[in-house]
Scaffold this motif. Structure first.
Motif, short mmCIF file in Angstrom:
data_model
loop_
_atom_site.label_atom_id
_atom_site.label_comp_id
_atom_site.label_asym_id
_atom_site.label_seq_id
_atom_site.Cartn_x
_atom_site.Cartn_y
_atom_site.Cartn_z
N GLN A 179 0.81 -1.21 0.00
CA GLN A 179 0.00 0.00 0.00
C GLN A 179 0.85 1.27 0.00
N SER A 180 0.34 2.30 -0.62
CA SER A 180 1.00 3.59 -0.63
C SER A 180 1.15 4.10 0.80
N GLY A 181 2.38 4.49 1.17
CA GLY A 181 2.63 5.00 2.51
C GLY A 181 2.85 3.94 3.56
N ALA A 182 2.92 2.67 3.14
CA ALA A 182 3.07 1.59 4.12
C ALA A 182 4.50 1.43 4.60
N GLY A 183 5.47 2.00 3.87
CA GLY A 183 6.86 1.93 4.32
C GLY A 183 7.72 0.96 3.54
N LYS A 184 7.48 0.86 2.24
CA LYS A 184 8.25 -0.07 1.40
C LYS A 184 9.74 0.31 1.32
N THR A 185 10.06 1.59 1.44
CA THR A 185 11.45 2.02 1.33
C THR A 185 12.31 1.40 2.43
N THR A 186 11.79 1.40 3.65
CA THR A 186 12.51 0.78 4.77
C THR A 186 12.77 -0.69 4.50
N VAL A 187 11.76 -1.37 4.00
CA VAL A 187 11.88 -2.80 3.71
C VAL A 187 12.87 -3.03 2.57
N SER A 188 12.78 -2.22 1.52
CA SER A 188 13.69 -2.34 0.38
C SER A 188 15.14 -2.16 0.81
N ASN A 189 15.39 -1.17 1.65
CA ASN A 189 16.75 -0.92 2.16
C ASN A 189 17.27 -2.11 2.96
N CYS A 190 16.37 -2.75 3.68
CA CYS A 190 16.75 -3.92 4.47
C CYS A 190 17.16 -5.08 3.56
N PHE A 191 16.43 -5.28 2.48
CA PHE A 191 16.80 -6.30 1.49
C PHE A 191 18.17 -5.99 0.90
N LEU A 192 18.38 -4.71 0.56
CA LEU A 192 19.66 -4.28 -0.02
C LEU A 192 20.81 -4.59 0.93
N ASN A 208 20.98 -6.81 3.03
CA ASN A 208 21.13 -8.26 3.26
C ASN A 208 21.38 -9.03 1.97
N GLY A 209 22.06 -8.37 1.03
CA GLY A 209 22.59 -9.09 -0.12
C GLY A 209 21.76 -9.10 -1.38
N PHE A 210 20.67 -8.36 -1.42
CA PHE A 210 19.83 -8.34 -2.62
C PHE A 210 20.24 -7.20 -3.56
N PHE A 211 20.22 -7.49 -4.85
CA PHE A 211 20.35 -6.46 -5.88
C PHE A 211 18.95 -5.87 -6.07
N ALA A 260 21.83 -7.80 -14.17
CA ALA A 260 22.17 -8.25 -12.82
C ALA A 260 22.58 -9.72 -12.82
N VAL A 261 21.84 -10.54 -13.55
CA VAL A 261 22.17 -11.97 -13.64
C VAL A 261 23.52 -12.16 -14.32
N LEU A 262 23.76 -11.33 -15.34
CA LEU A 262 25.01 -11.42 -16.10
C LEU A 262 26.23 -11.18 -15.22
N ILE A 263 26.10 -10.29 -14.23
CA ILE A 263 27.25 -10.00 -13.34
C ILE A 263 27.26 -10.91 -12.11
N GLY A 264 26.33 -11.89 -12.10
CA GLY A 264 26.37 -12.91 -11.06
C GLY A 264 25.50 -12.69 -9.84
N GLU A 265 24.57 -11.73 -9.90
CA GLU A 265 23.67 -11.51 -8.76
C GLU A 265 22.74 -12.72 -8.59
N LYS A 266 22.58 -13.16 -7.36
CA LYS A 266 21.77 -14.34 -7.07
C LYS A 266 20.38 -14.02 -6.53
N PHE A 267 20.29 -12.90 -5.81
CA PHE A 267 19.01 -12.51 -5.22
C PHE A 267 18.67 -11.09 -5.67
N ILE A 268 17.51 -10.96 -6.34
CA ILE A 268 17.10 -9.69 -6.94
C ILE A 268 15.76 -9.28 -6.37
N LEU A 269 15.67 -8.03 -5.95
CA LEU A 269 14.41 -7.50 -5.44
C LEU A 269 13.83 -6.50 -6.44
#
Length: 208
Positions: free
Chosen positions: A12-25, A27-30, A104-113
């Motif tokens: 949802q809009s305003g739910a706080g996806k940016t905080t979650v996205s940063n957390c994925f970043l 923790n190893g996610f592209f 991203a796959v080409l450079i070897g990224e394994k986890f993509i968000l």
């Protein structure tokens, strides 16, 4: 066998996806940020802008620069215009996203968000191995957006009327993060989900 995992982050809009996205970043996610993708495809004079200007001429100047605020006021609360916008812009966005994933796959990224507020509207949910949605109380979300975007409550609730409900996100997602209790709770939920996804997937957790 596919050697990478794609997670779609929406909600949802305003739910706080940016905080979650940063957390994925962290923790190893592209991360592919689809808001940034949207801005890339609507740069001044782009092919996307040329197409959009045929439907929303009042939102562009002579150099095909998009007035985003004017476009938002045109489509939010008007389902017909919003559908027209989506039909026009999403093919450009999807092409851009696919290119970023391929690179991203080409450079070897394994986890993509895919950080994608309009994941379902763009019909890219099938690209994802898992879908994570962030939800929060309507009043909490409205307060956040008013402060963030300098909008009135009326403008915010008009936006909400064009968006999917909390129930929709809960039904369509593999994991749901509730963001009513502050950042510590969100980070805890997110890291738990990241660990679960890495545990469930057969993807090697380091680049080759």
């Amino acid at each position: 066998m596919k050697n990478y995992c794609i997670v779609g982050l929406t909600g949802q809009s305003g739910a706080g996806k940016t905080t979650v996205s940063n957390c994925f970043l962290e923790n190893g996610f592209f991360v592919v940020n689809c808001d940034i993708v949207s801005r890339e495809v609507t740069e001044k004079g782009s092919k996307c802008n040329k197409k959009l200007s045929e439907h929303f001429p009042e939102c562009f100047d002579s150099e095909l620069t998009l007035d985003r605020k004017k476009l938002a006021s045109c489509v939010f609360g008007n389902s017909e215009k919003l559908s027209l916008l989506n039909e026009t812009i999403f093919p450009f966005i999807i092409d851009n996203i696919n290119n970023k994933i391929d690179n991203a796959v080409l450079i070897g990224e394994k986890f993509i968000l895919l950080d994608a507020p309009t994941l379902f509207e763009a019909k890219i949910e099938n690209t994802c191995d898992y879908i994570v949605s962030v939800v929060a109380n309507k009043n909490v979300r409205a307060e956040r957006i008013c402060k963030r975007d300098n909008l009135s409550e009326n403008e915010v609730f008009k936006r909400f009327s064009s968006q999917n409900t909390e129930e929709f996100f809960r039904e369509k997602s593999d994991f749901v993060i509730e963001n009513d209790e502050g950042i510590e709770s969100v980070v805890f939920q997110t890291i738990s989900i990241i660990n679960k996804i890495k545990e469930l997937s057969d993807v090697p957790q380091t680049k080759e």
